[in-house]
Design an enzyme around this catalytic site. Structure first.
Site, PDB file in Angstrom:
ATOM      1  N   LYS A 365       5.904  -5.956   6.384  1.00 36.25           N
ATOM      2  CA  LYS A 365       4.835  -6.892   6.682  1.00 36.25           C
ATOM      3  C   LYS A 365       5.511  -7.986   7.708  1.00 36.25           C
ATOM      4  CE  LYS A 365       2.219  -6.532   2.301  1.00 36.25           C
ATOM      5  NZ  LYS A 365       0.998  -5.824   2.915  1.00 36.25           N
ATOM      6  N   ARG A 442      -2.728   2.646  -3.025  1.00 34.01           N
ATOM      7  CA  ARG A 442      -3.471   3.832  -3.110  1.00 34.01           C
ATOM      8  C   ARG A 442      -2.678   4.833  -3.599  1.00 34.01           C
ATOM      9  NH1 ARG A 442      -5.373   3.759   2.750  1.00 34.01           N
ATOM     10  NH2 ARG A 442      -5.148   1.805   2.355  1.00 34.01           N
TER      11      ARG A 442
END
Length: 614
Positions: A365, A442
């Protein structure tokens, strides 16, 4: 060479820890300090000492004391709530707070209140209440409040709290805000005894009154609470007693007030989990906190914590790939609630994303707005699930079995970490090409959902801070929901907007029917709790973007419809016989203004479990 060089470091660290007689229990503290122990602080739920690489063990020991930060042992606020029907004029205490609507503030030609309760109070105050409200331009709008110190009543102060255009059918959020405003006033005044009354409660049914009292109590508890565990100085709130007046008395109202306290206990627990920084709340510590809940409520809760080797045996390759780069080993958490007695009529699964920190991995990030400094909240889904577990264990609903499941780990960067382009295999055998290591949540949920289905549950709700796309779509206050679709094939003539394909000798339309029963249940629970959910489409055509040339699927499908494709990915790991809802709570998990966790999802989950209870 590196392995040889690391060996003395491990021995040195272990020796120094074992020889220290004053060692304290490092970062496995969240709510209470653990007792000092002669054994060194490794989670009992994991495999001992060198169950992974020797080098990793050294990192784990060093990590446990990173920053030397230990949260203070601060007890959550304990407030006594009592429902009463008494004469407000005679009530003695610090603040008498009156919730008023804009209609309640209407005055006659002599600028006197028309509302009976305000009129009575004003007459004992010599007209000063009406006069002060006019001078301060207080009209009862939502968000307005005024606290006055006026002689003439048993209370030291009188407060008017605006409820806007509230009606008997208004959602609980309005009345919860009343409690929050009263709590804020009590903090400022250092009040210990407060009474709260609605200027207009006539026309409310007994059930509505009890729900309203519960919402006021919830707002008061959460409003008075501040997470000061990591501050060097903090003030203890003075508020001890709250009388809720005019909303009925008796066991039913008191039962709802007790329910509010239990739910708030879970919300506060969830907030503290999310607020805790990643150097304190590691996956192991999160597992320890889950185990403590089970130990505290062992009459209805049991705990199973799987270590890395046990997860390998269950073939959880997707989850373990995310955890591979971190010095802090993964912990797979499974709590199970079973009622004290009676038959079980429903089996539910609650699955929460448990990334205690998310760096993004090799797709790190970076750049403005990436919020890497806030990625401790990437375990907000697990906090919701564990907070609900605590509340449900206190409420003890009959007729329902609940499985609380969290695949806890960190998404970090190292030579052992998952790389873009790697192919991982989930526990249901499906293969995933990792085209973005920052779509890691996920991957952990995939194995958690497979595990949940294997527990024999009828319905599953998963919660995750899954996508920034959902925040862009719905903003910071609303979570997106997706429901498992059931596919039916029917002969139809073609029309605009069909999913049409040729087969079976004719044109067939593919109709996707949502599991409306589960949707209605959860949305009704969110309305009762005052938390905002919005149902989004599970657009099957978007699955094309999730196809891989070398595996069963990729883990991201690009920016357009990112929250939808994430839900479609999760669907691949849910048994078709199980009703399933996915909640993307990336927006409401955190309050930017307060710079703190919200506890989102816990109240809704508890309501939903109770609706499935007998």
């Amino acid at each position: 060479m590196a392995a040889i060089a690391s060996s003395p470091v491990v021995v040195s660290l272990v020796s120094s820890l074992l020889s220290s007689s004053s060692s304290s229990s490092c970062s496995s503290l969240i709510f209470t300090r653990l007792r000092s122990s002669p054994s060194f602080p490794i989670s009992l739920t994991g495999k001992p000492l060198f169950f992974r690489r020797g080098k990793l063990m050294a990192h784990t020991l060093a990590r446990a004391t990173l920053g030397l930060t230990q949260p203070s042992n601060i007890e959550p606020p304990k407030i006594s709530f009592t429902a009463k029907d008494i004469d407000l004029v005679e009530w003695k205490g610090d603040i008498l707070a009156v919730g008023v609507t804009e209609k309640d503030m209407a005055k006659d030609g002599n600028l006197k209140f028309e509302n009976p309760i305000l009129k009575k109070l004003d007459s004992h105050l010599g007209g000063l209440l009406a006069e002060a409200s006019s001078e301060e331009d207080f009209t009862g709008k939502a968000g307005q409040s005024t606290i006055l110190r006026l002689p003439g009543l048993g209370s030291k102060r009188v407060g008017l709290i605006g409820l806007g255009q509230c009606t008997p059918g208004s959602p609980p959020a309005a009345y919860r805000s009343l409690g929050e405003t009263v709590a804020a006033a009590a903090k400022v005044a250092q009040a210990s005894d407060v009474a709260i009354v609605l200027a207009s409660s006539e026309g409310l049914s007994a059930e509505t009154k009890s729900f309203t009292a519960s919402a006021i109590a919830s707002g008061t508890v959460l409003g008075i609470y501040e997470d000061n565990r990591f501050k060097s100085e903090s003030k203890k709130p003075a508020l001890k007693s709250v009388n809720i007046v005019g909303l009925g008395t008796g066991p039913e109202v008191q039962k709802k007030l007790k329910y509010a306290e239990d739910v708030c206990s879970g919300i506060i627990f969830g907030k503290e989990l999310v607020n805790a920084p990643a150097n304190v709340l590691t996956p192991g510590v999160l597992a320890d906190e889950a185990s403590k809940i089970a130990s505290t409520y062992s009459d209805v809760l049991s705990a199973k914590i799987l270590n890395e080797e046990q997860c390998k045996e269950l073939k959880m390759g997707s989850y373990l790939a995310v955890a591979a780069a971190s010095a802090n080993p993964p912990h797979f958490i499974h709590l199970c609630y079973k009622p004290l007695s009676g038959p079980v009529k429903a089996k539910l699964g609650l699955v929460g994303k448990g990334l205690t920190f998310d760096s993004g991995g090799y797709n790190i990030k970076t750049g403005p707005g990436c919020s890497i400094e806030l990625m401790k909240f990437d375990m907000g889904g697990s906090a919701a699930v564990l907070g609900a577990a605590k509340a449900i264990a206190q409420i003890k609903p009959p007729g329902v079995e609940v499985h609380f499941i969290v695949a806890a780990c960190e998404n970090m960067i190292s030579g052992t970490g998952m790389r873009p382009g790697d192919i991982v295999t989930a526990s249901n055998g499906k293969t995933i090409e990792v085209n973005n290591t920052d779509a890691e949540g996920r991957l952990t949920l995939a194995d958690a959902l497979v595990y949940a289905c294997n527990q024999g549950v009828d319905k599953i709700v998963d919660l995750a801070t899954l996508t920034g796309a959902c925040v862009i779509a719905l903003g910071p206050s609303i979570a997106g929901t997706y429901i498992m679709m059931v596919t039916n094939l029917v002969y139809k003539k073609p029309f605009l907007n069909p999913f049409v394909f040729e087969g079976l000798g004719g044109l067939v339309e593919r109709i996707f029917t949502p599991s409306d029963d589960l949707a209605k249940e959860v949305l009704a629970a969110s309305e009762a709790s005052g938390e905002k959910l919005w149902r989004l489409p599970m657009e099957e055509s978007y699955w094309e973007s999730m196809k891989s040339g070398v595996a069963d699927m990729v883990n991201t499908g690009g920016r357009p419809g990112g929250s939808i494709t994430a839900a479609l990915f999760l669907k691949q790991f849910v048994d078709e016989k199980v009703q399933w809802m996915h909640i993307d709570m990336a927006g409401p998990v955190w309050n930017d203004k307060k710079r703190a966790a919200t506890g989102f999802g816990i109240a809704t989950l508890v309501e939903w479990v109770l609706k499935n209870s007998s």
